[in-house]
Enzyme design. Structure first.
Site, PDB file in Angstrom:
ATOM      1  N   ARG A  22       8.184  17.200  23.031  1.00  0.00           N
ATOM      2  CA  ARG A  22       6.426  17.540  22.764  1.00  0.00           C
ATOM      3  C   ARG A  22       5.626  16.077  22.964  1.00  0.00           C
ATOM      4  NH1 ARG A  22       3.799  20.654  18.053  1.00  0.00           N
ATOM      5  NH2 ARG A  22       5.516  19.829  16.844  1.00  0.00           N
ATOM      6  N   SER A  54      10.538  20.246   7.027  1.00  0.00           N
ATOM      7  CA  SER A  54       9.317  21.334   7.659  1.00  0.00           C
ATOM      8  C   SER A  54       9.098  21.298   8.757  1.00  0.00           C
ATOM      9  CB  SER A  54       8.368  21.237   6.069  1.00  0.00           C
ATOM     10  OG  SER A  54       7.805  19.684   7.017  1.00  0.00           O
ATOM     11  N   ASP A  80      20.780  21.143  10.729  1.00  0.00           N
ATOM     12  CA  ASP A  80      19.615  21.326  10.737  1.00  0.00           C
ATOM     13  C   ASP A  80      19.457  22.429  11.748  1.00  0.00           C
ATOM     14  OD1 ASP A  80      16.774  21.865  10.614  1.00  0.00           O
ATOM     15  OD2 ASP A  80      16.433  19.776  11.694  1.00  0.00           O
ATOM     16  N   LYS A  93      14.380  24.418   5.490  1.00  0.00           N
ATOM     17  CA  LYS A  93      13.338  24.680   5.762  1.00  0.00           C
ATOM     18  C   LYS A  93      12.548  26.442   5.493  1.00  0.00           C
ATOM     19  CE  LYS A  93      13.635  21.440   9.108  1.00  0.00           C
ATOM     20  NZ  LYS A  93      13.983  20.357  10.870  1.00  0.00           N
ATOM     21  N   LYS A 115      13.128   7.922   9.021  1.00  0.00           N
ATOM     22  CA  LYS A 115      13.563   8.658   9.540  1.00  0.00           C
ATOM     23  C   LYS A 115      13.192   9.037  11.296  1.00  0.00           C
ATOM     24  CE  LYS A 115      13.798  14.070  10.771  1.00  0.00           C
ATOM     25  NZ  LYS A 115      13.552  15.013  10.139  1.00  0.00           N
TER      26      LYS A 115
HETATM   27 MG   LIG Z   1      16.040  17.595  12.116  1.00  0.00          MG
END
Ligand SMILES: [Mg+2]
Length: 374
Positions: A32, A309, A257, A281, A174
């Protein structure tokens, strides 16, 4: 108000409202393009008139949580679970988690608000309250460094964005990979060439490779001397055997993750020895209370830890940063989400300074209200 009450005051109200925070730069991922951060704010009020705040970010692509669903959950079962309960997370955090299945973003909002309220009542910053809650005697730092994510793009676009972020003061970048295994190596090497050897590079494949592609790409990066700090979620979330297979075959640390939402998922990753590190998270696990438990369990089993987050405002990111300050993690947190906002929508609270997220002065998150022009 006079003397300190012997028993904790009770929660008398839970209010929600939506907030839209414009971004200064569109946040582009494989899934997105976002030009604003959309979130639901929750305010929990106790019988002394003290309020605590939390937020429920929209996370359709990862957990399925929508603004409408989170707001309905907060205004329905979570309000029913909280009103009349003590304004103390030791008493009231568990009923929030038990009230509904799923709805991690709504639970995050309620749980953060409970801890913010407790911190405000105690006259502590949220980080000081969380350290105390976790039994950690050290005074937490007042700021934590964060990485910054480069929006998806071609190698030359990534290289110029990387150079700009390093000039902004960031020392850890990242990169989103996994959209095209054939060109992922070129993207990473272009960034490494642009920033030189002293900047840390971490990759997030967001489930985009299969286990064979993951080993091929990570192996090629190792052979080329790309010096990648870690690779997040190389394979699909449910493919724990594939994740373990990759972890065993590469030298680069592998982080789970999307494979790890909550404590149950973490136990499965531990059982399969499926990763080296886990990304915790608040919006996946349901708030600070479950996140504290997950960080503790991961640490006990020798897993590295990071806190990340979703696209959140300064409230959610500030709460996650307070958690990092309070208990510590092995890897630099991934808390740049609100850096993309044109401005903080709040009076007070956490703020960015170069690559550091400076926590609010307190009490609690330090947020005193919402900027009404936001
Ligand atoms: Mg990730």
């Amino acid at each position: 108000m006079g003397a300190t009450p012997v028993t904790a005051p009770s929660i008398v109200a839970l209010r929600t409202r939506r907030l839209s925070v414009p971004l200064h730069t569109p946040f582009v991922t494989a899934l997105r393009t976002a030009t604003s951060t959309e979130t639901v704010l929750v305010e929990v009020v106790d019988s002394d008139g003290v309020s605590g705040w939390g937020e429920a970010p929209q996370v359709r692509q990862v957990t399925g949580d929508s603004l409408a669903g989170s707001q309905a959950c907060l205004d329905g079962p979570l309000r029913d679970a909280l009103v009349g309960r003590p304004a103390d997370p030791r008493e009231s955090a568990a009923p929030v988690q038990r009230a509904v299945v799923g709805n991690a973003a709504a639970k995050m909002a309620a749980d953060v608000a409970l801890h913010d309220l407790a911190a405000r009542r105690a006259g502590l910053t949220l980080a000081q309250h969380l350290a105390s809650y976790a039994g950690i005697p050290q005074l937490p730092p007042t700021a934590v460094p964060t990485d910054v994510t480069l929006a998806a793009g071609e190698p030359h676009e990534l290289a110029s964005a990387a150079t700009a972020r390093v000039a902004d003061g960031f020392g850890t970048l990242k990169l989103k990979v996994g959209t095209d295994a054939a060109t992922d190596v070129a993207r990473v090497l272009a960034v490494r060439a642009a920033v030189g050897p002293d900047v840390a590079l971490r990759l997030d494949a967001n489930q985009g490779w299969d286990c064979f592609q993951a080993v091929a790409v990570i192996g090629a990066l190792e052979a080329a001397g790309a010096d990648v700090e870690l690779v997040e979620q190389p394979v699909p979330a449910r493919d724990l055997l594939g994740l373990a297979w990759v972890t065993e075959r590469v030298d680069t640390p592998v982080m789970a993750d999307e494979s790890v939402f909550d404590l149950h998922d973490l136990v499965e990753v531990v059982r399969h020895d499926a990763a080296d590190l886990v990304n915790v998270k608040l919006a996946k696990c349901g708030g600070l209370t479950p996140a504290l438990e997950m960080l503790h369990v991961a640490h006990l089993h020798g897993f590295g830890t990071m806190v990340g987050s979703m696209m959140e405002s300064h409230l959610g990111v500030g709460a996650a940063a307070a958690l990092v300050a309070a208990v510590g993690t092995t890897s630099l947190p991934d808390l740049d989400a609100a850096w993309w906002s044109r401005a903080s929508p709040y009076v007070g609270g956490a703020a960015y300074d170069g690559d550091r997220l400076v926590l609010g002065d307190g009490p609690g998150t330090g947020i005193e209200g919402v900027e009404e022009h936001a």
